[in-house]
Scaffold this motif. Sequence first.
Motif, PDB file in Angstrom:
ATOM      1  N   ALA A  80       0.830  -1.201   0.000  1.00  0.00           N
ATOM      2  CA  ALA A  80       0.000   0.000   0.000  1.00  0.00           C
ATOM      3  C   ALA A  80       0.867   1.255   0.000  1.00  0.00           C
ATOM      4  CB  ALA A  80      -0.928  -0.011   1.211  1.00  0.00           C
ATOM      5  N   TRP A  81       1.932   1.251   0.776  1.00  0.00           N
ATOM      6  CA  TRP A  81       2.877   2.379   0.838  1.00  0.00           C
ATOM      7  C   TRP A  81       3.472   2.652  -0.537  1.00  0.00           C
ATOM      8  CZ3 TRP A  81       8.236   1.874   0.022  1.00  0.00           C
ATOM      9  CH2 TRP A  81       9.037   2.953   0.409  1.00  0.00           C
ATOM     10  N   SER A  82       3.824   1.593  -1.252  1.00  0.00           N
ATOM     11  CA  SER A  82       4.410   1.756  -2.583  1.00  0.00           C
ATOM     12  C   SER A  82       3.370   2.212  -3.598  1.00  0.00           C
ATOM     13  CB  SER A  82       5.050   0.436  -3.028  1.00  0.00           C
ATOM     14  OG  SER A  82       5.849   0.606  -4.167  1.00  0.00           O
ATOM     15  N   LEU A  83       2.167   1.668  -3.536  1.00  0.00           N
ATOM     16  CA  LEU A  83       1.094   2.085  -4.440  1.00  0.00           C
ATOM     17  C   LEU A  83       0.698   3.537  -4.188  1.00  0.00           C
ATOM     18  CD1 LEU A  83      -1.225  -1.065  -4.229  1.00  0.00           C
ATOM     19  CD2 LEU A  83       0.201  -0.414  -6.173  1.00  0.00           C
ATOM     20  N   ARG A 119      -0.900   7.703 -10.128  1.00  0.00           N
ATOM     21  CA  ARG A 119      -2.068   7.047 -10.706  1.00  0.00           C
ATOM     22  C   ARG A 119      -3.067   6.600  -9.636  1.00  0.00           C
ATOM     23  NH1 ARG A 119      -0.710   2.958 -15.506  1.00  0.00           N
ATOM     24  NH2 ARG A 119      -2.934   3.396 -15.809  1.00  0.00           N
ATOM     25  N   THR A 120      -2.645   6.628  -8.383  1.00  0.00           N
ATOM     26  CA  THR A 120      -3.519   6.164  -7.305  1.00  0.00           C
ATOM     27  C   THR A 120      -4.427   7.285  -6.833  1.00  0.00           C
ATOM     28  OG1 THR A 120      -1.861   4.567  -6.560  1.00  0.00           O
ATOM     29  CG2 THR A 120      -3.576   5.160  -4.992  1.00  0.00           C
ATOM     30  N   VAL A 133      -5.226  -5.786  -5.711  1.00  0.00           N
ATOM     31  CA  VAL A 133      -3.932  -6.423  -5.465  1.00  0.00           C
ATOM     32  C   VAL A 133      -4.102  -7.363  -4.277  1.00  0.00           C
ATOM     33  CG1 VAL A 133      -1.501  -6.067  -4.905  1.00  0.00           C
ATOM     34  CG2 VAL A 133      -2.715  -4.393  -6.335  1.00  0.00           C
ATOM     35  N   ILE A 134      -3.897  -8.653  -4.513  1.00  0.00           N
ATOM     36  CA  ILE A 134      -4.109  -9.658  -3.457  1.00  0.00           C
ATOM     37  C   ILE A 134      -2.774  -9.967  -2.790  1.00  0.00           C
ATOM     38  CG2 ILE A 134      -4.949 -11.966  -2.925  1.00  0.00           C
ATOM     39  CD1 ILE A 134      -6.780 -11.785  -5.341  1.00  0.00           C
ATOM     40  N   LEU A 158       4.940   1.214  -9.036  1.00  0.00           N
ATOM     41  CA  LEU A 158       4.347  -0.101  -8.780  1.00  0.00           C
ATOM     42  C   LEU A 158       2.973  -0.237  -9.419  1.00  0.00           C
ATOM     43  CD1 LEU A 158       4.690  -2.857  -7.408  1.00  0.00           C
ATOM     44  CD2 LEU A 158       3.583  -1.895  -5.380  1.00  0.00           C
ATOM     45  N   VAL A 159       2.201   0.832  -9.501  1.00  0.00           N
ATOM     46  CA  VAL A 159       0.887   0.743 -10.133  1.00  0.00           C
ATOM     47  C   VAL A 159       1.044   0.358 -11.602  1.00  0.00           C
ATOM     48  CG1 VAL A 159      -1.183   2.014 -10.817  1.00  0.00           C
ATOM     49  CG2 VAL A 159      -0.224   2.351  -8.539  1.00  0.00           C
ATOM     50  N   ASP A 160       1.982   0.979 -12.303  1.00  0.00           N
ATOM     51  CA  ASP A 160       2.224   0.629 -13.702  1.00  0.00           C
ATOM     52  C   ASP A 160       2.552  -0.859 -13.841  1.00  0.00           C
ATOM     53  OD1 ASP A 160       1.804   3.214 -14.562  1.00  0.00           O
ATOM     54  OD2 ASP A 160       3.942   3.729 -14.635  1.00  0.00           O
TER      55      ASP A 160
END
Length: 429
Positions: free
Chosen positions: A16-19, A24-25, A68-69, A304-306
Amino acid sequence: MNILVLGGGGREHAIAWSLAKSPRTDKLYVAPGNGGTADIARNVPDLAVEDGRAVLAFVEEHDVQLVVIGPEAPLVAGVADELREAGIAVFGPDAQGAQLEGSKTFSKRFMDAHGIPTARYGSFDDLEAALGYLSALEAPVVVKADGLAAGKGVIVAEDKETAEEAVRSCFDGAFGQAGSTVVIEECLTGPECSLLAFVSGGKAHCMATAQDHKRAFDGDRGPNTGGMGVYSPVPIVTADELAAMHEIMEQSAAATATDFANDYRGVLYGGFMLTPEGPKVLEFNARFGDPETQVVLPRLEADLVDIVLAVAEGRPDDIELRWSEQWAVCVVLASEGYPGAYEKGKVILGIEEAEELEGVTVFHAGTARNADGELVTAGGRVLNVVALGDSFDDAREKAYEACNLINFEGKQYRTDIGKKAAAGREAWN
């Protein structure tokens, strides 16, 4: 886009921290989340993360475009299947692919079928047959509960008596249904190393190496745990070994495209033993490692989202990975008694002071807020204290300096994370 992360441990806090760093988040949800994720996302404590229909209902109600699981249980339960069928982009393999972790027998047969180097083994659902196979082996041996056991279903037995006791305990229900089938393996020797890869379309994009510390106490003593500390990269891995591990991960990813009905889209975690004959696979996991994620993602310099969206949408050629040259060391602060019985509700102090140190981030694993709003312990592994440094020693020193600033009643942790690797490969001889 709106993103939902499933899980509530240190791994999910790191994800979550990285996203959250991505432009884009938009809205970020974590279910159930913990005391740390609440600071960067909206926690969803009441969502049943192993119930695909419940997760889908939440996704539709909150206009979530990407899921993201984090943990293995929702994957094995088929949550990714339910979401993909509804047209939702989901990062994580379907239930068949998740059997690479959900069943050690399934995983070993997959390795055998594709010539992936691993330990010799036998798989048994009958006690007497298992004991008969065991009697023909020389100690040490490894006994594994076939199913999911939260990282605690592996017993390295130094003698036959311990091995027999481990087999009996599996069949007697020590690990619940996970132990109804038992895998018995030869005991490989050498250092362990984890190599995770983003997998989609039968292609593997390998991440940075990491090395976990499974045993509870200093000197690799005590029972196996979910992980007491980790670092990245791994200095003792040779160039030839790294190339061999990359080849094995690429070979394994390609095999998922031929063996599985649906495209494997997520992380394939390779747990390796660096044996005298070369790297061999100890196990596959079907998700980000915990606590490996907590040192790998802070070193990731790409969005990370990409990456996870390219994986989820089956666009492996669009994945680009860049890694920091810095070292990362993570020390796990655990509750007294872990991995056995432990108390919850101990007030935690000092995290803000620890994070004031340059390069230090504290990921929450088992934390919550009490009725007074205080941050308290809520699990066995409580906090993951991560430090980035320009050298291995620099990162280690920062991590332990930060650990000393954090306090809660019963705090326990290993004081030797990374010490063996810092001494060089000969430390394993």
